[in-house]
Scaffold this active site. Structure first.
Site, PDB file in Angstrom:
ATOM      1  N   SER A  45       0.878  -1.233   0.012  1.00 55.83           N
ATOM      2  CA  SER A  45      -0.082   0.100  -0.062  1.00 55.83           C
ATOM      3  C   SER A  45       0.792   1.249   0.194  1.00 55.83           C
ATOM      4  CB  SER A  45      -0.959  -0.041   1.068  1.00 55.83           C
ATOM      5  OG  SER A  45      -0.137  -0.020   2.452  1.00 55.83           O
ATOM      6  N   HIS A  46       2.210   1.269   0.121  1.00 55.32           N
ATOM      7  CA  HIS A  46       2.975   2.407   0.265  1.00 55.32           C
ATOM      8  C   HIS A  46       4.327   2.010  -0.598  1.00 55.32           C
ATOM      9  CE1 HIS A  46       0.407   2.986   3.673  1.00 55.32           C
ATOM     10  NE2 HIS A  46       0.502   4.268   3.598  1.00 55.32           N
ATOM     11  N   GLU A 187      -4.956   0.334   2.404  1.00 54.46           N
ATOM     12  CA  GLU A 187      -5.359  -0.992   2.272  1.00 54.46           C
ATOM     13  C   GLU A 187      -6.901  -0.780   1.663  1.00 54.46           C
ATOM     14  OE1 GLU A 187      -3.591  -3.648   2.698  1.00 54.46           O
ATOM     15  OE2 GLU A 187      -1.767  -2.660   3.654  1.00 54.46           O
TER      16      GLU A 187
HETATM   17  P1  NDP Z   1      -0.669  -3.099  10.230  1.00 53.76           P
HETATM   18  O1  NDP Z   1      -2.092  -3.108  11.016  1.00 53.76           O
HETATM   19  O2  NDP Z   1      -0.657  -3.885   9.054  1.00 53.76           O
HETATM   20  O3  NDP Z   1       0.277  -3.393  11.198  1.00 53.76           O
HETATM   21  C1  NDP Z   1       0.544  -2.512  12.324  1.00 53.76           C
HETATM   22  C2  NDP Z   1       1.825  -3.066  13.373  1.00 53.76           C
HETATM   23  O4  NDP Z   1       1.451  -4.182  13.956  1.00 53.76           O
HETATM   24  C3  NDP Z   1       3.094  -3.195  12.232  1.00 53.76           C
HETATM   25  O5  NDP Z   1       3.954  -2.809  12.856  1.00 53.76           O
HETATM   26  C4  NDP Z   1       2.988  -4.856  12.191  1.00 53.76           C
HETATM   27  O6  NDP Z   1       4.176  -5.641  12.036  1.00 53.76           O
HETATM   28  C5  NDP Z   1       2.329  -5.201  13.440  1.00 53.76           C
HETATM   29  N1  NDP Z   1       1.655  -6.300  13.601  1.00 53.76           N
HETATM   30  C6  NDP Z   1       0.612  -6.940  12.762  1.00 53.76           C
HETATM   31  N2  NDP Z   1       0.151  -8.141  13.258  1.00 53.76           N
HETATM   32  C7  NDP Z   1       0.891  -8.669  14.459  1.00 53.76           C
HETATM   33  C8  NDP Z   1       1.085  -9.685  15.023  1.00 53.76           C
HETATM   34  N3  NDP Z   1       0.051 -10.485  15.043  1.00 53.76           N
HETATM   35  N4  NDP Z   1       1.678  -9.635  16.267  1.00 53.76           N
HETATM   36  C9  NDP Z   1       2.547  -8.634  16.353  1.00 53.76           C
HETATM   37  N5  NDP Z   1       2.545  -7.455  15.716  1.00 53.76           N
HETATM   38  C10 NDP Z   1       1.778  -7.548  14.690  1.00 53.76           C
HETATM   39  O7  NDP Z   1      -0.452  -1.408   9.579  1.00 53.76           O
HETATM   40  P2  NDP Z   1      -1.612  -0.415   9.211  1.00 53.76           P
HETATM   41  O8  NDP Z   1      -2.330  -0.741   8.512  1.00 53.76           O
HETATM   42  O9  NDP Z   1      -2.064   0.344  10.579  1.00 53.76           O
HETATM   43  O10 NDP Z   1      -0.519   0.654   8.719  1.00 53.76           O
HETATM   44  C11 NDP Z   1       0.246   0.332   7.433  1.00 53.76           C
HETATM   45  C12 NDP Z   1       1.138   1.213   6.857  1.00 53.76           C
HETATM   46  O11 NDP Z   1       0.393   2.304   6.485  1.00 53.76           O
HETATM   47  C13 NDP Z   1       2.108   1.819   7.988  1.00 53.76           C
HETATM   48  O12 NDP Z   1       3.243   1.490   7.491  1.00 53.76           O
HETATM   49  C14 NDP Z   1       1.662   3.238   8.086  1.00 53.76           C
HETATM   50  O13 NDP Z   1       2.897   4.081   8.476  1.00 53.76           O
HETATM   51  C15 NDP Z   1       0.987   3.601   6.597  1.00 53.76           C
HETATM   52  N6  NDP Z   1       0.204   4.662   6.638  1.00 53.76           N
HETATM   53  C16 NDP Z   1       0.803   6.117   6.487  1.00 53.76           C
HETATM   54  C17 NDP Z   1       0.168   7.026   6.293  1.00 53.76           C
HETATM   55  C18 NDP Z   1       0.397   8.434   5.881  1.00 53.76           C
HETATM   56  O14 NDP Z   1      -0.332   9.404   5.612  1.00 53.76           O
HETATM   57  N7  NDP Z   1       1.849   8.599   5.489  1.00 53.76           N
HETATM   58  C19 NDP Z   1      -1.210   7.135   6.898  1.00 53.76           C
HETATM   59  C20 NDP Z   1      -1.919   5.789   7.419  1.00 53.76           C
HETATM   60  C21 NDP Z   1      -1.111   4.449   7.471  1.00 53.76           C
HETATM   61  P3  NDP Z   1       4.236  -6.506  10.527  1.00 53.76           P
HETATM   62  O15 NDP Z   1       4.412  -5.286   9.658  1.00 53.76           O
HETATM   63  O16 NDP Z   1       5.557  -7.062  10.898  1.00 53.76           O
HETATM   64  O17 NDP Z   1       3.256  -7.368  10.440  1.00 53.76           O
END
Ligand code: NDP
Length: 336
Positions: A45-46, A187
């Site tokens: 997504s990024h 997403e």
């Molecule tokens: P996710 O919900 O996919 O993940 C959030 C965090 O939780 C990650 O560090 C992930 O690690 C961790 N995680 C997920 N599952 C588990 C688990 N079972 N146990 C432990 N840790 C877990 O992320 P989001 O959907 O909230 O965000 C996705 C991306 O979007 C991010 O990079 C965010 O910075 C970006 N974003 C950017 C914006 C902007 O304007 N610049 C705005 C909004 C979001 P892992 O990756 O290893 O799964």
């Protein structure tokens, strides 16, 4: 259907696409690298998905492709940046050098960035700080898409925050990176594109009713994760970014947005802490003991472990790019 390309190819395509619309070399290099790091860690997504949006913001005039950020040494522990409408990765890369030097000498330092075009993932911004031994936070706001808990109107951005911590034994830093919206907007856009449902609780349709149709949520409003708790974090992120930097809050960013499909004018902040000055040399071993306990419990894993596994895999196998996106990217790069 999808194409498989190497990370070098991904970086080159993004760089060429930026160069083709007149983005200066420093912005093009840093932004192409950021996109490539997202792809390397499996954050579709990024990654290249964002490239057409970046290009649109140059064409519409909302980004300044020649801008150099204005970096102000604001106080012994403070860095204040005006991004001058350049893509955020350049401001972050330039400012981080001064931030780290201040955190090393003062024990802690804070940096804000305003007037910055950003819709990227966050962990690439702070991982380098943790690699230098700092515990690091970053916060970023986005234009408003998310209603506060109990509300139905967009006030906050999807307002993510990330945290990184150095590890022992030469291991890559632990970093989590998460939106305060229940679901990242990228997403939802991908789910809408691919005809998938959104996770329940992601948002409300234009009629104010809960829905799992991502297209309806994109027309309506997103919700924070965890009700009022996520809403409080979204509020904190807006205060730490738009508030501390003197730039836009999410709703102000939305009002200034020209709907070009690219990144909005947003704000970011960083805090870097030197743990050696507080916990002393046993910090990393102590951290590892906590992680060991966590990992010993059932299916528990560390945040970021999935990303790091993807990084190891994509370094060998390259990345896949959905066919339509690949054609668009090649065209932008002048290879269509
Ligand atoms: P996710 O919900 O996919 O993940 C959030 C965090 O939780 C990650 O560090 C992930 O690690 C961790 N995680 C997920 N599952 C588990 C688990 N079972 N146990 C432990 N840790 C877990 O992320 P989001 O959907 O909230 O965000 C996705 C991306 O979007 C991010 O990079 C965010 O910075 C970006 N974003 C950017 C914006 C902007 O304007 N610049 C705005 C909004 C979001 P892992 O990756 O290893 O799964």
């Amino acid at each position: 259907m999808s194409a498989t390309i190497s990370l070098e190819e991904c970086r080159a395509l993004a760089f060429e696409a930026f160069s083709n619309v007149g983005v200066c070399r420093p912005q093009a290099e840093e932004t192409a690298d950021h996109i490539t790091r997202a792809e390397a860690d499996g954050c579709k997504s990024h990654g290249l998905f964002r490239l057409p949006g970046f290009i649109a913001s140059v064409r519409s005039g909302s980004a300044d492709p020649q801008a150099e950020p204005d970096i102000v040494d604001a106080a012994p522990g403070l860095v204040a940046i005006d991004g001058r409408r350049c893509f955020a990765p350049l401001s972050v890369a330039r400012g981080r050098v001064l931030l780290a030097a201040k955190a090393r000498s003062q024990g802690i330092a804070c940096m804000t960035i305003r007037n910055s075009l950003n819709f990227s993932a966050l962990w690439p911004d702070i991982e380098p700080l943790a690699e230098q031994g700092f515990v690091a936070f970053t916060f970023i706001n986005s234009q408003s898409f998310v209603a506060p808990a109990g509300g139905t109107k967009a006030l906050f951005g999807t307002n993510p925050m990330a945290f990184a911590c150095p590890r022992g034994d030469g291991k890559a830093p632990m970093a989590f990176d998460q939106a305060s919206a229940a679901t990242a907007r990228g997403e939802l856009q991908i789910a809408a594109r691919d005809g998938h449902e959104a996770p329940p609780g992601s948002g409300l349709g234009p009629d104010g009713q809960p829905t799992i149709d991502p297209s309806e949520i994109l027309k309506g409003v997103q919700l924070p994760f965890g009700g009022y708790k996520g809403s409080a974090i979204a509020l904190m992120v807006d205060l730490m970014t738009g508030g501390l930097s003197g730039g836009f809050f999410g709703y102000e960013s939305r009002a200034a947005y020209n709907d070009d499909g690219g990144p909005a004018n947003t704000c970011q902040s960083f805090i870097a802490i030197d743990p050696l000055r507080l916990a002393g040399p046993g910090f990393r071993a102590h951290v590892e003991a906590l992680f060991e306990r966590l990992l010993a419990d059932g299916d528990a894993r560390l945040p970021g472990d999935r990303r790091l596994a993807n990084r190891a895999r994509t370094a060998e196998e390259g990345i896949t790019v959905e066919d339509r996106l690949y054609a668009t990217v090649r065209e932008l790069a002048g290879r269509g």
